[in-house]
Design a protein around this motif. Structure first.
Motif, PDB file in Angstrom:
ATOM      1  N   SER A   1       0.837  -1.195   0.000  1.00 35.17           N
ATOM      2  CA  SER A   1       0.000   0.000   0.000  1.00 35.17           C
ATOM      3  C   SER A   1       0.869   1.240   0.000  1.00 35.17           C
ATOM      4  O   SER A   1       2.091   1.175   0.174  1.00 35.17           O
TER       5      SER A   1
ATOM      6  N   SER B   1      -4.149   7.853   7.732  1.00 34.28           N
ATOM      7  CA  SER B   1      -4.220   7.424   6.352  1.00 34.28           C
ATOM      8  C   SER B   1      -5.236   6.322   6.158  1.00 34.28           C
ATOM      9  O   SER B   1      -5.308   5.373   6.932  1.00 34.28           O
ATOM     10  N   THR B   2      -6.019   6.462   5.128  1.00 35.09           N
ATOM     11  CA  THR B   2      -6.961   5.407   4.769  1.00 35.09           C
ATOM     12  C   THR B   2      -6.404   4.631   3.599  1.00 35.09           C
ATOM     13  O   THR B   2      -7.069   4.451   2.586  1.00 35.09           O
ATOM     14  N   ASP B   3      -5.178   4.187   3.752  1.00 33.55           N
ATOM     15  CA  ASP B   3      -4.531   3.462   2.671  1.00 33.55           C
ATOM     16  C   ASP B   3      -5.271   2.181   2.347  1.00 33.55           C
ATOM     17  O   ASP B   3      -5.779   1.493   3.239  1.00 33.55           O
ATOM     18  N   THR B   4      -5.322   1.858   1.106  1.00 29.95           N
ATOM     19  CA  THR B   4      -5.909   0.598   0.669  1.00 29.95           C
ATOM     20  C   THR B   4      -4.790  -0.402   0.476  1.00 29.95           C
ATOM     21  O   THR B   4      -3.850  -0.139  -0.275  1.00 29.95           O
TER      22      THR B   4
ATOM     23  N   GLY C   1       0.520   9.442   6.618  1.00 34.46           N
ATOM     24  CA  GLY C   1       0.012   9.997   7.857  1.00 34.46           C
ATOM     25  C   GLY C   1      -0.688   8.989   8.749  1.00 34.46           C
ATOM     26  O   GLY C   1      -1.053   7.903   8.328  1.00 34.46           O
ATOM     27  N   SER C   2      -0.884   9.387  10.008  1.00 35.66           N
ATOM     28  CA  SER C   2      -1.483   8.493  10.993  1.00 35.66           C
ATOM     29  C   SER C   2      -2.917   8.144  10.657  1.00 35.66           C
ATOM     30  O   SER C   2      -3.397   7.070  10.978  1.00 35.66           O
TER      31      SER C   2
ATOM     32  N   VAL D   1       0.964   4.704   2.187  1.00 36.91           N
ATOM     33  CA  VAL D   1       0.434   5.255   3.437  1.00 36.91           C
ATOM     34  C   VAL D   1       0.947   6.670   3.619  1.00 36.91           C
ATOM     35  O   VAL D   1       2.139   6.928   3.500  1.00 36.91           O
TER      36      VAL D   1
END
Lengths: 111, 117
Positions: free
Chosen positions: B95, B102-105, B99-100, B97
């Motif tokens: 993924s 983060s809505t990383d997929t 930041g804290s 990412v």
């Protein structure tokens, strides 16, 4: 004790019907909550990701809701199709990137 | 993009043998994750890397497990010596990412099904 509890463990529904899966968590501090769909023999695929400020998010016929106060989430499947037969996994991420996984709900859609 | 690539797809080995699982993440992704999935324990995060550096290996079950990421396009998970209880499906995911919050997929590979006899 698992910090992410999913219910039901499994369910069977008829094609075209709706269903709702539940995810309760105790993880803190919370960063985001994800729902994954995992077809048999394949890797999980992300359906939705929600932060604490989001109450609902949709992805086609999948709609996830989040109540950060009660620490509950649900995944609603509308007008189910045979291809929705899969395991659905709820995953909660902490701010430090620690992940907590639910055991999953197995959905079987029958014609 | 071909997605996350894992090899082999299936591995059958005997107890005591060394096993090496391989992963090629999606190009441009800076995070790589190794997971293990069993019927009993579900999905578990073993270790993850950021920019080729291991960040958290607290999920690695024992010293018999080790993971490396020599460059941005390749990672290995090694089990030495292997035991029957290591039998599971091992997934690699990658993924981006930021930041804290983060809505990383995370994009998962097809997995390696390991059977230790």
């Amino acid at each position: 004790k698992n910090q992410v509890e999913q219910s039901p463990q499994s369910l069977i529904i008829l094609e075209g019907k709706n269903c709702t899966l539940q995810c309760n968590y105790t993880v803190s501090p919370f960063s985001n909550l994800r729902w994954y769909k995992q077809d048999t023999g394949r890797g999980p695929v992300s359906l939705t990701i929600m932060t604490f400020s989001e109450n609902t998010k949709s992805n086609g016929r999948y709609t996830a809701t989040l109540d950060a106060d009660t620490k509950q989430s649900s995944l609603h499947i509308t007008a189910s199709q045979l291809s929705d037969s899969a395991s659905y996994i709820c995953v909660v991420r902490r701010l430090n990137y620690k992940l907590s996984f639910g055991a999953g709900t197995t959905v079987t859609v029958r014609a | 993009d071909a997605g996350v690539i894992q090899s082999p797809r299936h591995e059958v080995t005997e107890m005591g043998q060394e096993v090496t699982l391989r992963c090629k993440p999606i190009s441009g992704h800076d995070y790589l994750f190794w997971y293990r999935q069993t019927m009993m324990r579900g999905l578990e995060l073993l270790i993850y890397f950021n920019n080729n550096v291991p960040i958290d290996d607290s999920g690695m079950p024992e010293d018999r497990f080790s993971a490396k990421m020599p460059n941005a396009s390749f990672s290995t998970l090694k089990i030495q010596p292997s035991e029957p209880r290591d039998s599971a499906v091992y997934f690699c995911a990658s993924s981006v990412v930021r930041g804290s919050y983060s809505t990383d997929t995370q994009y998962f590979g097809p997995g390696t099904r390991l059977t230790v006899l």
